[in-house]
Design a protein around this motif. Structure first.
Motif, PDB file in Angstrom:
ATOM      1  N   PRO A   1       0.800  -1.232   0.000  1.00  0.00           N
ATOM      2  CA  PRO A   1       0.000   0.000   0.000  1.00  0.00           C
ATOM      3  C   PRO A   1       0.833   1.283   0.000  1.00  0.00           C
ATOM      4  CG  PRO A   1      -0.853  -1.554   1.615  1.00  0.00           C
ATOM      5  CD  PRO A   1       0.435  -2.128   1.128  1.00  0.00           C
TER       6      PRO A   1
ATOM      7  N   ASN B   1       3.428   1.708  -1.922  1.00  0.00           N
ATOM      8  CA  ASN B   1       4.002   1.873  -3.265  1.00  0.00           C
ATOM      9  C   ASN B   1       3.457   3.143  -3.909  1.00  0.00           C
ATOM     10  OD1 ASN B   1       5.423   0.901  -5.667  1.00  0.00           O
ATOM     11  ND2 ASN B   1       3.389   0.542  -6.521  1.00  0.00           N
ATOM     12  N   ASP B   2       4.223   3.745  -4.787  1.00  0.00           N
ATOM     13  CA  ASP B   2       3.753   4.960  -5.452  1.00  0.00           C
ATOM     14  C   ASP B   2       2.883   4.614  -6.667  1.00  0.00           C
ATOM     15  OD1 ASP B   2       3.311   7.418  -6.522  1.00  0.00           O
ATOM     16  OD2 ASP B   2       5.411   7.850  -6.992  1.00  0.00           O
ATOM     17  N   PHE B   3       1.628   4.304  -6.397  1.00  0.00           N
ATOM     18  CA  PHE B   3       0.688   3.990  -7.476  1.00  0.00           C
ATOM     19  C   PHE B   3       0.349   5.243  -8.284  1.00  0.00           C
ATOM     20  CE2 PHE B   3      -0.088   0.206  -4.874  1.00  0.00           C
ATOM     21  CZ  PHE B   3      -0.288  -0.782  -5.822  1.00  0.00           C
ATOM     22  N   ASN B   4       0.378   6.414  -7.633  1.00  0.00           N
ATOM     23  CA  ASN B   4       0.016   7.644  -8.352  1.00  0.00           C
ATOM     24  C   ASN B   4       0.845   7.812  -9.621  1.00  0.00           C
ATOM     25  OD1 ASN B   4      -1.872   8.258  -6.441  1.00  0.00           O
ATOM     26  ND2 ASN B   4      -0.742   9.926  -5.483  1.00  0.00           N
TER      27      ASN B   4
ATOM     28  N   PHE C   1      -0.353   5.450 -12.282  1.00  0.00           N
ATOM     29  CA  PHE C   1      -1.676   5.823 -12.777  1.00  0.00           C
ATOM     30  C   PHE C   1      -1.601   7.033 -13.702  1.00  0.00           C
ATOM     31  CE2 PHE C   1      -4.274   3.827  -9.028  1.00  0.00           C
ATOM     32  CZ  PHE C   1      -3.921   2.576  -9.479  1.00  0.00           C
ATOM     33  N   GLN C   2      -0.713   7.959 -13.363  1.00  0.00           N
ATOM     34  CA  GLN C   2      -0.600   9.155 -14.203  1.00  0.00           C
ATOM     35  C   GLN C   2      -0.056   8.825 -15.588  1.00  0.00           C
ATOM     36  OE1 GLN C   2       1.359  11.860 -11.494  1.00  0.00           O
ATOM     37  NE2 GLN C   2      -0.440  11.742 -10.182  1.00  0.00           N
TER      38      GLN C   2
ATOM     39  N   LEU D   1      -1.023   6.184 -17.238  1.00  0.00           N
ATOM     40  CA  LEU D   1      -2.007   5.358 -17.952  1.00  0.00           C
ATOM     41  C   LEU D   1      -2.629   6.010 -19.188  1.00  0.00           C
ATOM     42  CD1 LEU D   1      -3.929   3.395 -15.182  1.00  0.00           C
ATOM     43  CD2 LEU D   1      -2.278   2.536 -16.829  1.00  0.00           C
ATOM     44  N   PRO D   2      -3.062   7.289 -19.110  1.00  0.00           N
ATOM     45  CA  PRO D   2      -3.668   7.874 -20.318  1.00  0.00           C
ATOM     46  C   PRO D   2      -2.740   7.771 -21.524  1.00  0.00           C
ATOM     47  CG  PRO D   2      -4.095   9.281 -18.422  1.00  0.00           C
ATOM     48  CD  PRO D   2      -3.144   8.214 -17.959  1.00  0.00           C
TER      49      PRO D   2
ATOM     50  N   ILE E   1      -7.241  -1.475 -16.449  1.00  0.00           N
ATOM     51  CA  ILE E   1      -6.101  -1.596 -15.543  1.00  0.00           C
ATOM     52  C   ILE E   1      -6.459  -1.085 -14.147  1.00  0.00           C
ATOM     53  CG2 ILE E   1      -3.688  -0.931 -15.145  1.00  0.00           C
ATOM     54  CD1 ILE E   1      -3.320  -0.716 -18.134  1.00  0.00           C
TER      55      ILE E   1
ATOM     56  N   ASP F   1      -5.897  19.255 -21.204  1.00  0.00           N
ATOM     57  CA  ASP F   1      -6.327  17.888 -21.000  1.00  0.00           C
ATOM     58  C   ASP F   1      -6.765  17.726 -19.544  1.00  0.00           C
ATOM     59  OD1 ASP F   1      -6.680  15.221 -20.856  1.00  0.00           O
ATOM     60  OD2 ASP F   1      -4.760  14.676 -21.751  1.00  0.00           O
TER      61      ASP F   1
ATOM     62  N   GLU G   1      -8.000  15.394 -17.955  1.00  0.00           N
ATOM     63  CA  GLU G   1      -7.581  14.153 -17.327  1.00  0.00           C
ATOM     64  C   GLU G   1      -6.216  14.308 -16.651  1.00  0.00           C
ATOM     65  OE1 GLU G   1      -8.084   9.597 -18.755  1.00  0.00           O
ATOM     66  OE2 GLU G   1      -7.849  11.094 -20.306  1.00  0.00           O
ATOM     67  N   LYS G   2      -5.408  15.238 -17.199  1.00  0.00           N
ATOM     68  CA  LYS G   2      -4.070  15.416 -16.640  1.00  0.00           C
ATOM     69  C   LYS G   2      -3.980  16.545 -15.616  1.00  0.00           C
ATOM     70  CE  LYS G   2      -1.185  13.304 -20.098  1.00  0.00           C
ATOM     71  NZ  LYS G   2      -0.148  13.487 -21.105  1.00  0.00           N
TER      72      LYS G   2
ATOM     73  N   PRO H   1      -6.865   9.912 -13.264  1.00  0.00           N
ATOM     74  CA  PRO H   1      -5.523   9.394 -12.979  1.00  0.00           C
ATOM     75  C   PRO H   1      -4.666  10.308 -12.111  1.00  0.00           C
ATOM     76  CG  PRO H   1      -6.045   9.143 -15.307  1.00  0.00           C
ATOM     77  CD  PRO H   1      -7.135   9.974 -14.717  1.00  0.00           C
ATOM     78  N   THR H   2      -5.025  11.572 -12.004  1.00  0.00           N
ATOM     79  CA  THR H   2      -4.252  12.488 -11.164  1.00  0.00           C
ATOM     80  C   THR H   2      -4.754  12.508  -9.716  1.00  0.00           C
ATOM     81  OG1 THR H   2      -5.709  14.163 -12.070  1.00  0.00           O
ATOM     82  CG2 THR H   2      -3.471  14.103 -12.930  1.00  0.00           C
ATOM     83  N   ASN H   3      -5.794  11.763  -9.435  1.00  0.00           N
ATOM     84  CA  ASN H   3      -6.302  11.692  -8.067  1.00  0.00           C
ATOM     85  C   ASN H   3      -5.231  11.105  -7.145  1.00  0.00           C
ATOM     86  OD1 ASN H   3      -8.446  11.724  -6.030  1.00  0.00           O
ATOM     87  ND2 ASN H   3      -8.421   9.491  -6.192  1.00  0.00           N
ATOM     88  N   ASP H   4      -5.260  11.471  -5.882  1.00  0.00           N
ATOM     89  CA  ASP H   4      -4.270  10.937  -4.951  1.00  0.00           C
ATOM     90  C   ASP H   4      -4.718   9.570  -4.421  1.00  0.00           C
ATOM     91  OD1 ASP H   4      -2.352  10.419  -3.106  1.00  0.00           O
ATOM     92  OD2 ASP H   4      -2.808  12.120  -1.801  1.00  0.00           O
ATOM     93  N   PHE H   5      -4.486   8.538  -5.217  1.00  0.00           N
ATOM     94  CA  PHE H   5      -4.836   7.180  -4.802  1.00  0.00           C
ATOM     95  C   PHE H   5      -3.902   6.694  -3.689  1.00  0.00           C
ATOM     96  CE2 PHE H   5      -7.016   7.132  -8.918  1.00  0.00           C
ATOM     97  CZ  PHE H   5      -8.152   6.382  -8.647  1.00  0.00           C
ATOM     98  N   ASN H   6      -2.659   7.182  -3.681  1.00  0.00           N
ATOM     99  CA  ASN H   6      -1.707   6.715  -2.654  1.00  0.00           C
ATOM    100  C   ASN H   6      -2.262   6.895  -1.245  1.00  0.00           C
ATOM    101  OD1 ASN H   6       0.117   6.008  -4.602  1.00  0.00           O
ATOM    102  ND2 ASN H   6       1.538   7.699  -4.250  1.00  0.00           N
TER     103      ASN H   6
ATOM    104  N   PRO I   1      -8.161   3.996 -12.164  1.00  0.00           N
ATOM    105  CA  PRO I   1      -8.049   5.386 -12.610  1.00  0.00           C
ATOM    106  C   PRO I   1      -8.582   5.573 -14.023  1.00  0.00           C
ATOM    107  CG  PRO I   1      -5.897   4.326 -12.647  1.00  0.00           C
ATOM    108  CD  PRO I   1      -6.862   3.312 -12.120  1.00  0.00           C
TER     109      PRO I   1
END
Lengths: 362, 362
Positions: A98, A100-103, A106-107, A109-110, A129, B2, B4-5, B98-103, B133
């Motif tokens: 948890p 890990n730098d998933f952000n 994810f960024q 991915l587009p 994904i 964009d 999304e970004k 995808p830019t949301n803070d999922f971490n 994301p």
């Protein structure tokens, strides 16, 4: 210490990030890429799932995570084209702890989706994904949902420092090193081995519930050559880390007690140890086992090999070292580390051994 | 630009983060919590899935995201107990851009799992939580995999600033405001409405592919009361933002041109507009529609209501404002904003209207 809350590869994209310092891991994965691709193709041709579910366990956050996925998707699309069939829908599950730098993944991915769209004439593949944070020493995914598991450079990390290395007072009995070494009392190696058995069998059990019959698992990890617990190829990296820390102790930058109580949660198993656990757990068949070495090449002539190794080890160990010793020592520590690696390498060419295993769910 | 970004709620846990400034959104969700719970219960009792899949669309990164999930899981466990049945396995998909803070969400997961374990006598529920994301204006999940969708305070965000508000030279025709206002030319409202129709129907189509028959969707969003495009309740927040920016223009802190070219990608639809799109798209039946207001209470007496609103709007708009105007103006801007809100509220009690919709997949 709760590893789940502390241990992670260095996030972001900075100079000391895992993202910028994982080319050695990429090299290992690339070297056996043909085996990975072969394994997913075999599985696909046998079972032709409409929706193919791939998990990457210990994906970390660098460019490696998404490039693996792209390769696998490309391979399956090629096979489908050969058969004049529509490619399946892909479900991709990226897993790591948890912290890990998933952000950062994810960024990216587009752009991945855009790239996948571009190369295709007949519409882009359907790829979904997701990030699944959690430890792979336990359940991560719903029942029987995975077709293919990929895990590179992750399974040599134990779930914890083996409790068996501590004496009744809670002090480490492994005082002159931070991993199994020539200096370690025999019970230290035994404790590491016990922890490995516990962890690896739990890993297999958990995956057994999650993978469909006929599903494949490709595991790439550091290993050792033969039964001797002290294997120069892998123990070397920890021995150098111990010596670098000891230099800081001698300079008064690190307390001796701190060093005495530091241990790594790592284990490089032998081929036989892996085979034994797979046999005992019983739900996977070992389709393939290969051993390989990675060439000593930094790919960047301005950096010495030692420094490249130091940066790699730093991006992997920084979270743990900062937690134990504080952040302040990092730069000096890994400068010593890089210097020592170059010094040793000048005397002797030491190479780590990696294993690649292909397992099939029975 | 964009979206999304760029567009995301302010991450982390700092003073200006969404996490620390989303109590108004929580209040909205809490107020209609009984409707959400009722909807998932109905779905569950009708279809009794063994593995129940819930998606939260626009989960953001505060405490709200995981507390919603906990409530839904608890509700289903209670129903299962009443029936003397084993609770289903839960698959939870958290979605945001995808830019949301999922971490930050992911780091809170081990504690959630621990909590869920603690309260239970008979083992903890099987819950597998993933981050997905991507934009919900398009496909996010595999075919027919979801039983329940929850989306709170997200659908009033459009996929982009409506292109129809720009003239042939690419300049905004909405110069004296940043959203539909009394000052806007009629074609501005029309352009916003068109964008809403396009987005909302794409949202419905995409979800239609993903939700199983009988699946439910609970949507909570800001709306307006009646056909008039300029609705004080929602337009007010943007009008105040425009006026705060205009104050900075008058002080020379913001260029007038910058303000003229700033617009928000927001739309508060009317009940009829929502109903029309649902009817046209045709794959969902509207089970329930309610309108509600949120009480004006900061819950924290040391902070004025205006400041609380300003902090909320800041945590939502900061990414967009920094991108357009630069970060330097943020503190001054939202100080003006808070002051203006308090000033207006002293004259008149203005409340935003929210809608809650329960949709059923046909």
């Amino acid at each position: 210490m709760d590893l789940e809350k502390v241990f992670h590869m260095k996030g972001g994209r900075g100079e000391t990030s895992y993202s910028e310092n994982s080319s050695l891991q990429k090299k290992a994965a690339d070297k056996v890429n043909h085996i990975t691709v072969e394994a997913i193709k075999e599985m696909f041709l046998e079972s032709k799932p409409m929706s193919l579910c791939i998990a990457d366990l210990g994906c970390s956050s660098g460019p490696n995570s998404l490039s693996n996925i792209k390769e696998l998707v490309n391979a399956i699309e090629r096979e489908s084209r050969k058969l004049f069939e529509r490619a399946p829908e892909f479900r991709v599950y990226l897993n790591d702890l948890p912290t890990n730098d998933f952000n950062t993944i994810f960024q990216a991915l587009p752009d991945l989706y855009r790239e996948l769209k571009k190369g295709r004439n007949h519409g882009s593949p359907s790829i979904y994904i997701a990030g699944y944070p959690g430890t792979f020493y336990g359940r991560l995914f719903p029942d029987k949902c995975l077709h293919f598991i990929y895990s590179s450079n992750s399974l040599h990390w134990l779930s914890r420092v083996p409790p068996g290395i501590y004496n009744e007072q809670g002090d480490s009995t492994n005082r002159k090193s931070i991993y199994i070494s020539e200096n370690s009392p025999p019970k230290v190696a035994q404790a590491y081995f016990e922890q490995f058995k516990q962890d690896f069998s739990l890993f297999l059990q958990s995956r057994s519930d999650e993978v469909v019959v006929g599903g494949r698992m490709v595991l790439i990890l550091l290993g050792r050559n033969g039964p001797n617990y002290v294997d120069r190829g892998t123990a070397f990296l920890w021995e150098i880390l111990y010596r670098s820390l000891a230099i800081l102790v001698s300079k008064g930058e690190v307390e001796e007690e701190k060093l005495d109580s530091y241990e790594v949660h790592f284990y490089a198993p032998s081929k036989e140890e892996l085979e034994d656990e797979i046999r005992k757990e019983g739900s996977f068949k070992l389709d393939r086992f290969e051993m390989f070495e990675i060439e000593k090449d930094t790919g960047n002539s301005s950096t010495s090999y030692g420094r490249a190794v130091a940066m790699t080890v730093r991006s992997i160990q920084e979270s743990m070292i900062s937690h134990h010793f504080g952040e302040a020592i990092l730069d000096n520590l890994f400068e010593e580390y890089g210097r020592l690696v170059d010094e040793e390498m000048a005397k002797e060419d030491i190479r780590s051994i990696s294993f690649v295993l292909v397992l099939q769910k029975l």
